[in-house]
Scaffold this motif. Structure first.
Motif, PDB file in Angstrom:
ATOM      1  N   GLY A 184       0.850  -1.429  -0.361  1.00 30.53           N
ATOM      2  CA  GLY A 184      -0.032   0.022   0.150  1.00 30.53           C
ATOM      3  C   GLY A 184       0.803   1.534   0.144  1.00 30.53           C
ATOM      4  O   GLY A 184       2.266   1.568   0.040  1.00 30.53           O
ATOM      5  N   PHE A 185       0.392   2.467  -0.650  1.00 25.72           N
ATOM      6  CA  PHE A 185       1.017   3.583  -0.507  1.00 25.72           C
ATOM      7  C   PHE A 185       0.718   4.387   0.229  1.00 25.72           C
ATOM      8  O   PHE A 185      -1.004   4.702   0.865  1.00 25.72           O
ATOM      9  N   ASP A 186       1.416   5.626   1.135  1.00 27.70           N
ATOM     10  CA  ASP A 186       0.828   6.529   1.840  1.00 27.70           C
ATOM     11  C   ASP A 186       1.047   8.070   1.514  1.00 27.70           C
ATOM     12  O   ASP A 186       2.450   7.646   0.638  1.00 27.70           O
ATOM     13  N   ALA A 187       1.704   9.101   2.056  1.00 28.48           N
ATOM     14  CA  ALA A 187       1.843   9.851   1.846  1.00 28.48           C
ATOM     15  C   ALA A 187       3.652  10.264   1.709  1.00 28.48           C
ATOM     16  O   ALA A 187       4.260  10.658   1.510  1.00 28.48           O
ATOM     17  N   HIS A 244       5.355   7.448   1.733  1.00 36.49           N
ATOM     18  CA  HIS A 244       6.237   5.952   0.915  1.00 36.49           C
ATOM     19  C   HIS A 244       4.781   6.129  -0.637  1.00 36.49           C
ATOM     20  O   HIS A 244       3.834   5.580  -0.213  1.00 36.49           O
ATOM     21  N   ASN A 245       5.310   6.787  -1.532  1.00 38.64           N
ATOM     22  CA  ASN A 245       4.625   6.508  -2.998  1.00 38.64           C
ATOM     23  C   ASN A 245       5.400   6.550  -4.341  1.00 38.64           C
ATOM     24  O   ASN A 245       7.176   7.261  -3.774  1.00 38.64           O
TER      25      ASN A 245
END
Length: 71
Positions: A48-51, A53-54
């Motif tokens: 999954g990605f977040d602010a 880690h993207n």
């Protein structure tokens, strides 16, 4: 069997083999960009990605070192 039928069957078989060989010859390994795209897709599903880690935090395929996803 009539000779004409045998000749047409043989010619058709040769054409099929030629098309299969041409298709295999045109297959190429994935490029760095394709591998990076697969990596991003896999990370999105698995981690999954977040602010923080993207994909935008990298330099794309050129800056990717080939490492696996880190969760």
């Amino acid at each position: 069997m009539p000779r004409r039928f045998i000749h047409k069957t043989f010619a058709g078989s040769i054409a099929v083999v030629a098309l299969l060989v041409a298709g295999l010859a045109s297959a190429k390994p994935a490029s760095g960009a394709e591998n990076f795209g697969n990596h991003v897709s896999r990370c999105a599903r698995d981690v999954g990605f977040d602010a923080a880690h993207n994909p935008g935090m990298h330099r794309g395929a050129a800056g990717w070192d080939g490492s696996a996803c880190q969760g």
